[in-house]
Design a protein around this motif. Structure first.
Motif, PDB file in Angstrom:
ATOM      1  N   THR A  49      71.600  53.235  -1.718  1.00 56.69           N
ATOM      2  CA  THR A  49      70.795  54.060  -2.628  1.00 56.69           C
ATOM      3  C   THR A  49      71.605  55.245  -3.164  1.00 56.69           C
ATOM      4  O   THR A  49      72.545  55.709  -2.539  1.00 56.69           O
ATOM      5  CB  THR A  49      69.536  54.600  -1.925  1.00 56.69           C
ATOM      6  OG1 THR A  49      69.921  55.373  -0.778  1.00 56.69           O
ATOM      7  CG2 THR A  49      68.627  53.471  -1.496  1.00 56.69           C
ATOM      8  N   GLY A  93      63.851  54.470  -3.243  1.00 57.81           N
ATOM      9  CA  GLY A  93      62.498  53.974  -3.447  1.00 57.81           C
ATOM     10  C   GLY A  93      62.442  52.551  -3.974  1.00 57.81           C
ATOM     11  O   GLY A  93      61.359  52.033  -4.250  1.00 57.81           O
ATOM     12  N   THR A  94      63.593  51.883  -4.117  1.00 50.60           N
ATOM     13  CA  THR A  94      63.605  50.504  -4.584  1.00 50.60           C
ATOM     14  C   THR A  94      63.125  49.564  -3.477  1.00 50.60           C
ATOM     15  O   THR A  94      63.567  49.666  -2.339  1.00 50.60           O
ATOM     16  CB  THR A  94      65.017  50.082  -5.038  1.00 50.60           C
ATOM     17  OG1 THR A  94      65.442  50.941  -6.107  1.00 50.60           O
ATOM     18  CG2 THR A  94      65.034  48.635  -5.517  1.00 50.60           C
ATOM     19  N   VAL A  95      62.223  48.673  -3.832  1.00 51.51           N
ATOM     20  CA  VAL A  95      61.727  47.660  -2.898  1.00 51.51           C
ATOM     21  C   VAL A  95      62.355  46.327  -3.283  1.00 51.51           C
ATOM     22  O   VAL A  95      62.341  45.940  -4.452  1.00 51.51           O
ATOM     23  CB  VAL A  95      60.189  47.557  -2.951  1.00 51.51           C
ATOM     24  CG1 VAL A  95      59.693  46.442  -2.039  1.00 51.51           C
ATOM     25  CG2 VAL A  95      59.560  48.876  -2.547  1.00 51.51           C
ATOM     26  N   ARG A  97      62.224  42.324  -2.761  1.00 51.80           N
ATOM     27  CA  ARG A  97      61.354  41.236  -2.317  1.00 51.80           C
ATOM     28  C   ARG A  97      62.022  39.889  -2.566  1.00 51.80           C
ATOM     29  O   ARG A  97      62.852  39.749  -3.471  1.00 51.80           O
ATOM     30  CB  ARG A  97      60.028  41.256  -3.085  1.00 51.80           C
ATOM     31  CG  ARG A  97      59.205  42.527  -2.946  1.00 51.80           C
ATOM     32  CD  ARG A  97      57.948  42.440  -3.803  1.00 51.80           C
ATOM     33  NE  ARG A  97      57.167  43.678  -3.773  1.00 51.80           N
ATOM     34  CZ  ARG A  97      56.184  43.905  -2.917  1.00 51.80           C
ATOM     35  NH1 ARG A  97      55.860  42.972  -2.033  1.00 51.80           N
ATOM     36  NH2 ARG A  97      55.512  45.045  -2.944  1.00 51.80           N
ATOM     37  N   ILE A 103      58.344  41.422   1.254  1.00 48.46           N
ATOM     38  CA  ILE A 103      59.313  42.522   1.271  1.00 48.46           C
ATOM     39  C   ILE A 103      60.458  42.207   2.230  1.00 48.46           C
ATOM     40  O   ILE A 103      60.235  41.919   3.404  1.00 48.46           O
ATOM     41  CB  ILE A 103      58.637  43.842   1.689  1.00 48.46           C
ATOM     42  CG1 ILE A 103      57.609  44.268   0.645  1.00 48.46           C
ATOM     43  CG2 ILE A 103      59.681  44.943   1.870  1.00 48.46           C
ATOM     44  CD1 ILE A 103      56.853  45.529   1.008  1.00 48.46           C
ATOM     45  N   ASP A 106      62.562  47.904   2.115  1.00 48.22           N
ATOM     46  CA  ASP A 106      62.109  49.009   1.283  1.00 48.22           C
ATOM     47  C   ASP A 106      63.125  50.137   1.459  1.00 48.22           C
ATOM     48  O   ASP A 106      63.264  50.688   2.540  1.00 48.22           O
ATOM     49  CB  ASP A 106      60.711  49.452   1.745  1.00 48.22           C
ATOM     50  CG  ASP A 106      60.131  50.562   0.873  1.00 48.22           C
ATOM     51  OD1 ASP A 106      60.891  51.214   0.137  1.00 48.22           O
ATOM     52  OD2 ASP A 106      58.911  50.781   0.940  1.00 48.22           O
ATOM     53  N   THR A 108      63.282  53.126   0.933  1.00 48.62           N
ATOM     54  CA  THR A 108      62.765  54.484   1.012  1.00 48.62           C
ATOM     55  C   THR A 108      63.200  55.078   2.347  1.00 48.62           C
ATOM     56  O   THR A 108      62.831  54.571   3.405  1.00 48.62           O
ATOM     57  CB  THR A 108      61.229  54.501   0.921  1.00 48.62           C
ATOM     58  OG1 THR A 108      60.821  53.857  -0.290  1.00 48.62           O
ATOM     59  CG2 THR A 108      60.702  55.921   0.940  1.00 48.62           C
ATOM     60  N   GLU A 153      62.098  46.104  -7.269  1.00 49.21           N
ATOM     61  CA  GLU A 153      60.963  46.831  -7.832  1.00 49.21           C
ATOM     62  C   GLU A 153      61.121  48.309  -7.498  1.00 49.21           C
ATOM     63  O   GLU A 153      61.284  48.674  -6.340  1.00 49.21           O
ATOM     64  CB  GLU A 153      59.685  46.280  -7.214  1.00 49.21           C
ATOM     65  CG  GLU A 153      58.401  46.860  -7.738  1.00 49.21           C
ATOM     66  CD  GLU A 153      57.204  46.228  -7.045  1.00 49.21           C
ATOM     67  OE1 GLU A 153      56.795  46.769  -6.001  1.00 49.21           O
ATOM     68  OE2 GLU A 153      56.702  45.194  -7.530  1.00 49.21           O
ATOM     69  N   LYS A 155      59.623  52.044  -7.409  1.00 49.33           N
ATOM     70  CA  LYS A 155      58.424  52.877  -7.441  1.00 49.33           C
ATOM     71  C   LYS A 155      58.869  54.328  -7.286  1.00 49.33           C
ATOM     72  O   LYS A 155      59.690  54.638  -6.430  1.00 49.33           O
ATOM     73  CB  LYS A 155      57.466  52.507  -6.312  1.00 49.33           C
ATOM     74  CG  LYS A 155      56.917  51.088  -6.433  1.00 49.33           C
ATOM     75  CD  LYS A 155      55.985  50.770  -5.287  1.00 49.33           C
ATOM     76  CE  LYS A 155      55.474  49.348  -5.375  1.00 49.33           C
ATOM     77  NZ  LYS A 155      54.584  49.008  -4.248  1.00 49.33           N
ATOM     78  N   ARG A 235      53.094  55.687  -4.006  1.00 46.48           N
ATOM     79  CA  ARG A 235      53.837  56.471  -3.016  1.00 46.48           C
ATOM     80  C   ARG A 235      53.402  57.934  -2.958  1.00 46.48           C
ATOM     81  O   ARG A 235      53.834  58.664  -2.080  1.00 46.48           O
ATOM     82  CB  ARG A 235      55.336  56.419  -3.321  1.00 46.48           C
ATOM     83  CG  ARG A 235      55.932  55.041  -3.186  1.00 46.48           C
ATOM     84  CD  ARG A 235      57.436  55.109  -3.351  1.00 46.48           C
ATOM     85  NE  ARG A 235      58.029  53.797  -3.318  1.00 46.48           N
ATOM     86  CZ  ARG A 235      58.339  53.131  -2.219  1.00 46.48           C
ATOM     87  NH1 ARG A 235      58.073  53.661  -1.054  1.00 46.48           N
ATOM     88  NH2 ARG A 235      58.888  51.940  -2.273  1.00 46.48           N
ATOM     89  N   GLY A 276      52.510  45.989   2.721  1.00 45.11           N
ATOM     90  CA  GLY A 276      52.939  47.359   2.492  1.00 45.11           C
ATOM     91  C   GLY A 276      52.108  48.132   1.489  1.00 45.11           C
ATOM     92  O   GLY A 276      52.463  49.253   1.126  1.00 45.11           O
TER      93      GLY A 276
END
Length: 343
Positions: A49, A93-95, A97, A103, A106, A108, A153, A155, A235, A276
């Motif tokens: 990240t 914060g990228t998920v 999948r 998932i 995550d 985060t 994804e 968020k 979130r 989640g």
């Protein structure tokens, strides 16, 4: 920059390099023996990240990303070079999948995650030499790599999400209480990308607000900007529910408030079985009437009473344009956030 919040890509680790079959051939060495080296290990796929990027737009350039394969072993017991890892840089914060929607990770609160391991390098023929077989003529091939198609994804991560109909004044409020300068104009869906702003509420207190693009009736089914941005408020710790109190839009303020809350409930129903997922309709809401500079004291008092009858508490009243009650509003909001953190 266009805000990209969902991307499908294929990721592959590197294959292991094959081992080498080789025999020493040197002068003065009548019986040189096997000296084939091992193959190198394939590179891993690592997710990392970064705070310096806030969208997935760069990943739309290519659909497949791969780590380097290991090199083949060589004679004289030389091992092949390991393949270079592939590091995929994503926003916090990228998920990630799989294609079934499950998932994998995550990102985060996670700075780095090894998603795929590279294949091991094969052993050269020198490895297989023993007292019985002193001249092995075989080596191992490299181990296969791993490959996976994933959906990324993004968020937004914010303490507070500002929700409300188009033209409720969300962007104006963000520009008033933070250093963010979103585009502001008087037409629906001015905001096409979520805007984040850091709000200072004292020497040692600050929090992040996200201006979520306008929701409309039917948003949970994709009407307007719909689901594309509804998921960004998942979130947030609490919501500022901003209501246009002026009535100049031709809509009733209380109807707007009820319609948005109904969209949150319907969105929850459609997503309650997803891994989640945390419901939106039950999040604490800080109800705020905006544009009170257009109302008389009597009109504002009647409107506050209407909201109090429905919600059980009196809404806060501000004017984001003139700045009326903004300082007190920020201080009260900071207290609410602190209260949520303590629970």
């Amino acid at each position: 920059m266009k805000f990209i919040d969902e991307v499908k890509i294929t990721l592959a680790s590197g294959r292991g390099g094959p081992g080498c079959v080789s025999f020493r051939r040197e002068s003065m060495q009548a019986r040189g023996g096997p000296d084939g080296g091992n193959g190198g290990k394939g590179g891993d796929v690592i997710i990392r990240t970064s705070r310096h990027i806030n969208s997935l737009v760069d990943l739309r350039q290519n659909k497949r990303y791969a780590a380097q394969s290991g090199r083949m072993g060589e004679g004289r017991q030389k091992s092949g070079m390991d393949g270079e890892d592939f590091v995929l840089i994503v926003p916090e914060g990228t998920v990630i999948r799989n294609m079934d929607g499950e998932i994998i990770v995550d990102m985060t609160g996670i700075s780095e995650y090894t998603l795929l391991k590279g294949g091991r390098g094969g052993k050269g023929n020198e490895f297989f030499k023993n007292s019985i077989n002193q001249a092995p003529e075989h080596a191992q091939p490299g181990e296969d790599n791993e490959e996976i198609e994933v959906k990324l994804e993004l968020k937004l991560i914010a303490d507070v999400g500002i929700i409300g109909f188009p033209n409720a004044g969300k962007s104006t409020l963000v520009s008033r209480i933070s250093a963010a300068r979103p585009k502001i104009a008087d037409y629906p869906f001015t905001t096409l990308t979520p805007n984040l702003g850091v709000v200072k509420a004292g020497d040692y207190t600050s929090f992040v607000v996200a201006d979520i693009p306008g929701l409309v009736k039917g948003a949970h089914e994709g009407v307007g900007l719909g689901i594309q941005f509804l998921k960004h408020i998942e979130r947030t710790r609490l919501f500022i529910h901003l209501v246009d109190a002026s009535g100049l839009s031709g809509r009733e303020p209380l109807d707007d408030f009820m319609d948005i809350n109904n969209e949150l409930k319907m969105y929850d129903e459609n997503n309650q079985d997803k891994e989640g997922f945390f419901p939106l309709a039950t999040r604490p809401q800080f109800v705020v009437l905006n544009k009170i500079d257009t109302l008389s004291d009597n009109q504002l008092s009647k409107l506050k009473n209407k909201f109090k009858d429905v919600t059980g508490s009196e809404p806060y009243a501000i004017s984001a344009v003139t700045g009326k009650n903004i300082k007190e509003f920020v201080q009260e909001l900071a207290r609410q956030i602190l209260k949520e953190e303590e629970q």
